[in-house]
Design a protein around this motif. Sequence first.
Motif, PDB file in Angstrom:
ATOM      1  N   ARG A 119       0.826  -1.213   0.000  1.00  0.00           N
ATOM      2  CA  ARG A 119       0.000   0.000   0.000  1.00  0.00           C
ATOM      3  C   ARG A 119       0.859   1.262   0.000  1.00  0.00           C
ATOM      4  NH1 ARG A 119      -3.479  -0.319   4.939  1.00  0.00           N
ATOM      5  NH2 ARG A 119      -2.569  -2.321   5.505  1.00  0.00           N
ATOM      6  N   LEU A 120       1.978   1.197   0.695  1.00  0.00           N
ATOM      7  CA  LEU A 120       2.870   2.362   0.683  1.00  0.00           C
ATOM      8  C   LEU A 120       3.477   2.542  -0.704  1.00  0.00           C
ATOM      9  CD1 LEU A 120       4.180   4.614   2.325  1.00  0.00           C
ATOM     10  CD2 LEU A 120       6.035   3.037   2.885  1.00  0.00           C
ATOM     11  N   ARG A 121       3.860   1.440  -1.336  1.00  0.00           N
ATOM     12  CA  ARG A 121       4.399   1.535  -2.696  1.00  0.00           C
ATOM     13  C   ARG A 121       3.381   2.139  -3.640  1.00  0.00           C
ATOM     14  NH1 ARG A 121       6.027  -3.383  -3.262  1.00  0.00           N
ATOM     15  NH2 ARG A 121       4.070  -4.188  -4.113  1.00  0.00           N
ATOM     16  N   ALA A 122       2.117   1.720  -3.530  1.00  0.00           N
ATOM     17  CA  ALA A 122       1.069   2.270  -4.392  1.00  0.00           C
ATOM     18  C   ALA A 122       0.862   3.758  -4.116  1.00  0.00           C
ATOM     19  CB  ALA A 122      -0.235   1.505  -4.181  1.00  0.00           C
ATOM     20  N   ALA A 123       0.910   4.149  -2.841  1.00  0.00           N
ATOM     21  CA  ALA A 123       0.729   5.560  -2.496  1.00  0.00           C
ATOM     22  C   ALA A 123       1.785   6.433  -3.143  1.00  0.00           C
ATOM     23  CB  ALA A 123       0.755   5.732  -0.977  1.00  0.00           C
ATOM     24  N   VAL A 124       3.023   5.913  -3.222  1.00  0.00           N
ATOM     25  CA  VAL A 124       4.116   6.680  -3.826  1.00  0.00           C
ATOM     26  C   VAL A 124       4.042   6.635  -5.347  1.00  0.00           C
ATOM     27  CG1 VAL A 124       6.620   6.866  -4.076  1.00  0.00           C
ATOM     28  CG2 VAL A 124       5.627   6.334  -1.831  1.00  0.00           C
ATOM     29  N   SER A 125       3.958   5.437  -5.899  1.00  0.00           N
ATOM     30  CA  SER A 125       4.047   5.293  -7.356  1.00  0.00           C
ATOM     31  C   SER A 125       2.862   5.931  -8.072  1.00  0.00           C
ATOM     32  CB  SER A 125       4.159   3.815  -7.736  1.00  0.00           C
ATOM     33  OG  SER A 125       3.026   3.086  -7.291  1.00  0.00           O
ATOM     34  N   GLU A 126       1.680   5.899  -7.466  1.00  0.00           N
ATOM     35  CA  GLU A 126       0.498   6.474  -8.125  1.00  0.00           C
ATOM     36  C   GLU A 126       0.422   7.993  -7.978  1.00  0.00           C
ATOM     37  OE1 GLU A 126      -2.935   4.429  -6.701  1.00  0.00           O
ATOM     38  OE2 GLU A 126      -2.174   2.451  -7.329  1.00  0.00           O
ATOM     39  N   VAL A 173      12.977   5.664  -2.408  1.00  0.00           N
ATOM     40  CA  VAL A 173      11.902   5.133  -1.567  1.00  0.00           C
ATOM     41  C   VAL A 173      11.354   3.831  -2.150  1.00  0.00           C
ATOM     42  CG1 VAL A 173       9.544   5.531  -0.755  1.00  0.00           C
ATOM     43  CG2 VAL A 173      11.244   7.341  -0.568  1.00  0.00           C
ATOM     44  N   LEU A 174      11.096   3.827  -3.449  1.00  0.00           N
ATOM     45  CA  LEU A 174      10.576   2.608  -4.067  1.00  0.00           C
ATOM     46  C   LEU A 174      11.588   1.466  -3.965  1.00  0.00           C
ATOM     47  CD1 LEU A 174       8.828   4.127  -7.216  1.00  0.00           C
ATOM     48  CD2 LEU A 174       7.740   3.250  -5.131  1.00  0.00           C
ATOM     49  N   GLY A 175      12.880   1.803  -4.068  1.00  0.00           N
ATOM     50  CA  GLY A 175      13.914   0.779  -3.898  1.00  0.00           C
ATOM     51  C   GLY A 175      13.929   0.208  -2.494  1.00  0.00           C
ATOM     52  N   GLU A 176      13.742   1.072  -1.479  1.00  0.00           N
ATOM     53  CA  GLU A 176      13.675   0.610  -0.087  1.00  0.00           C
ATOM     54  C   GLU A 176      12.505  -0.351   0.102  1.00  0.00           C
ATOM     55  OE1 GLU A 176      15.278   1.166   2.848  1.00  0.00           O
ATOM     56  OE2 GLU A 176      16.661   2.810   2.453  1.00  0.00           O
ATOM     57  N   ILE A 177      11.348  -0.001  -0.450  1.00  0.00           N
ATOM     58  CA  ILE A 177      10.162  -0.847  -0.305  1.00  0.00           C
ATOM     59  C   ILE A 177      10.381  -2.195  -0.991  1.00  0.00           C
ATOM     60  CG2 ILE A 177       7.716  -1.071  -0.861  1.00  0.00           C
ATOM     61  CD1 ILE A 177       7.555   2.024  -0.722  1.00  0.00           C
ATOM     62  N   ARG A 178      10.891  -2.151  -2.211  1.00  0.00           N
ATOM     63  CA  ARG A 178      11.133  -3.392  -2.961  1.00  0.00           C
ATOM     64  C   ARG A 178      12.107  -4.304  -2.217  1.00  0.00           C
ATOM     65  NH1 ARG A 178      11.984  -1.041  -7.269  1.00  0.00           N
ATOM     66  NH2 ARG A 178      14.237  -0.787  -7.102  1.00  0.00           N
ATOM     67  N   LEU A 191       9.685   8.717   4.234  1.00  0.00           N
ATOM     68  CA  LEU A 191       9.164   7.375   4.002  1.00  0.00           C
ATOM     69  C   LEU A 191      10.213   6.272   4.085  1.00  0.00           C
ATOM     70  CD1 LEU A 191       6.432   7.952   1.277  1.00  0.00           C
ATOM     71  CD2 LEU A 191       6.246   7.928   3.771  1.00  0.00           C
ATOM     72  N   ALA A 192      11.493   6.576   3.855  1.00  0.00           N
ATOM     73  CA  ALA A 192      12.501   5.516   4.000  1.00  0.00           C
ATOM     74  C   ALA A 192      12.539   4.975   5.433  1.00  0.00           C
ATOM     75  CB  ALA A 192      13.870   6.019   3.559  1.00  0.00           C
ATOM     76  N   PRO A 193      12.539   5.831   6.468  1.00  0.00           N
ATOM     77  CA  PRO A 193      12.446   5.275   7.825  1.00  0.00           C
ATOM     78  C   PRO A 193      11.119   4.551   8.076  1.00  0.00           C
ATOM     79  CG  PRO A 193      13.216   7.555   7.881  1.00  0.00           C
ATOM     80  CD  PRO A 193      12.742   7.288   6.490  1.00  0.00           C
ATOM     81  N   ALA A 194      10.042   5.038   7.452  1.00  0.00           N
ATOM     82  CA  ALA A 194       8.738   4.394   7.635  1.00  0.00           C
ATOM     83  C   ALA A 194       8.736   2.985   7.069  1.00  0.00           C
ATOM     84  CB  ALA A 194       7.640   5.238   6.984  1.00  0.00           C
ATOM     85  N   VAL A 195       9.494   2.756   6.004  1.00  0.00           N
ATOM     86  CA  VAL A 195       9.581   1.412   5.429  1.00  0.00           C
ATOM     87  C   VAL A 195      10.118   0.431   6.470  1.00  0.00           C
ATOM     88  CG1 VAL A 195      10.734  -0.018   3.691  1.00  0.00           C
ATOM     89  CG2 VAL A 195       9.801   2.207   3.053  1.00  0.00           C
ATOM     90  N   GLY A 196      11.213   0.813   7.124  1.00  0.00           N
ATOM     91  CA  GLY A 196      11.778  -0.054   8.155  1.00  0.00           C
ATOM     92  C   GLY A 196      10.813  -0.286   9.303  1.00  0.00           C
ATOM     93  N   ALA A 197      10.087   0.765   9.680  1.00  0.00           N
ATOM     94  CA  ALA A 197       9.135   0.649  10.788  1.00  0.00           C
ATOM     95  C   ALA A 197       7.980  -0.284  10.430  1.00  0.00           C
ATOM     96  CB  ALA A 197       8.612   2.029  11.163  1.00  0.00           C
ATOM     97  N   LEU A 198       7.448  -0.149   9.227  1.00  0.00           N
ATOM     98  CA  LEU A 198       6.353  -1.023   8.804  1.00  0.00           C
ATOM     99  C   LEU A 198       6.832  -2.457   8.627  1.00  0.00           C
ATOM    100  CD1 LEU A 198       4.562   1.257   6.172  1.00  0.00           C
ATOM    101  CD2 LEU A 198       3.779   0.724   8.488  1.00  0.00           C
ATOM    102  N   ALA A 199       8.008  -2.628   8.060  1.00  0.00           N
ATOM    103  CA  ALA A 199       8.556  -3.977   7.882  1.00  0.00           C
ATOM    104  C   ALA A 199       8.728  -4.673   9.224  1.00  0.00           C
ATOM    105  CB  ALA A 199       9.887  -3.907   7.140  1.00  0.00           C
TER     106      ALA A 199
END
Length: 477
Positions: free
Chosen positions: A41-48, A77-82, A132-140
């Motif tokens: 969902r975070l990836r979609a929020a960014v990419s869209e 950011v997208l790289g972090e999520i992937r 969002l990069a720190p948020a990726v780690g937090a959500l993961a």
Amino acid sequence: MDQPLKSPGQSALEDAFHAMFELSRTRPEPDLAGRLDRLARLRAAVSENEGRFEQAISADFGHRSATETLIAETMLVLGEIRHAAKHLKKWMAPQRVSTALQFMPARNRLFPQPLGVVGIIAPWNYPLQLTLAPAVGALAAGNRVMIKPSELVPRFSALLKEVIAARFDATEMLVTGIDSDIAQAFASLPFDHLIFTGSTRIGRLVAEAAGRNLTPVTLELGGKSPAIVDRSADLGEAAQRIAYAKLLNAGQTCIAPDYALVPENSVKDFAARVQANMLTMFGSDPDNRDYTSVVSDRHYARLEGLVADAAAKGAAVMQPAKPDDPTWKSKRKFPPTLVVGATPDMTIMQEEIFGPLLPIMGYRDAAEPIAYINKHDRPLALYWFGKDDAARDEVLARTVSGGVTVNDCLFHFTQINQPMGGVGASGTGAYHGEWGFRSLSKLKPVFYRSPFNRLADLYPPYGAKIARLEKMLRFMS
């Protein structure tokens, strides 16, 4: 004594936090599928919303290069999520830990668990990426996340709040407002972990507020990151790479090379090469769409003051135009500036610059740059240019910094398998990839006792069995 009245914003902030906090304690931690769903969902929020984010950031800056937003924000950011989605199953797995012989048969394991609620206080200079990069780690790591964006990028902040609210329940991830009452109250909430990116001065205040709740912090600060040009360096190559790193985002980068240390007899040549590269990359037209504006009039005026102070104290200033030229100032485009012959008494050598100004200092022998760096706060980044491996290793061994790139600048930050973090006044803690997951998890140690071991020998009444155990332990040590 009566407590001061809370503003409606502060009350809403506390209510949102307590809703998150309660669920983090009462609901089972999210499983792999739940965490992957949040990342998707975070990836979609960014990419869209790439285009909308680019436009909002540019409007907040006055002008932000679309290419710089793409390469330094969106793609990172997208790289972090992937990367997190690809490796999350492995990260979440219990880790085997060896067991000392005297406790055998038994086993040890480390279980990563969510901390609970993670707060993120975000900066303005790379608002998408550094939020969002720190948020990726937090959500993961399975946490719930509350984000306070910077008040200097109001359009971006409003957009981020909108797109996150469209994809996430307010108890999963929430973007707060940016009013001053929110900013003051945010760091005082009893988060399970707090991440702050910004200046050292504000970082100290954030750490102080968090400390009252014993909240652990990750502080990504800044400082004066040096670029050392060794005598063995290719001067043209070093000049080109330092010029690019200095002018990316108009120098508004926490790991930008803050000043250059150059062999004394090469200073003039180096300065000429840097200026030539700056002009090749960005020209001398303030309407160049690749060149980013300074974020505010206040920041622009501060940069003017740094240059004026350096000139008054004897530095040679090299600029394609004067910063008070209306064609530059009206767009808040600060002309790329070299300050040649900078000295420690100049303000520009005492404060983090955060703009397109590069002081250049000469040195006579290889020990001088090391001594100069070690007399000051440990920097967030350090850059070394040259071909002499022994000289390089001497600098690496005798200086301490958050990170290093050799024969270039900035790119250690983009290495997703390496931690990003400062040291001392430039920060504490780290994130990126698995480092972010570990920082924002509790690695809970668990010892599984076997019914066949002899731990009962430790129980009273003590006697000969303790003597035998002591003898065995001394033999094993």
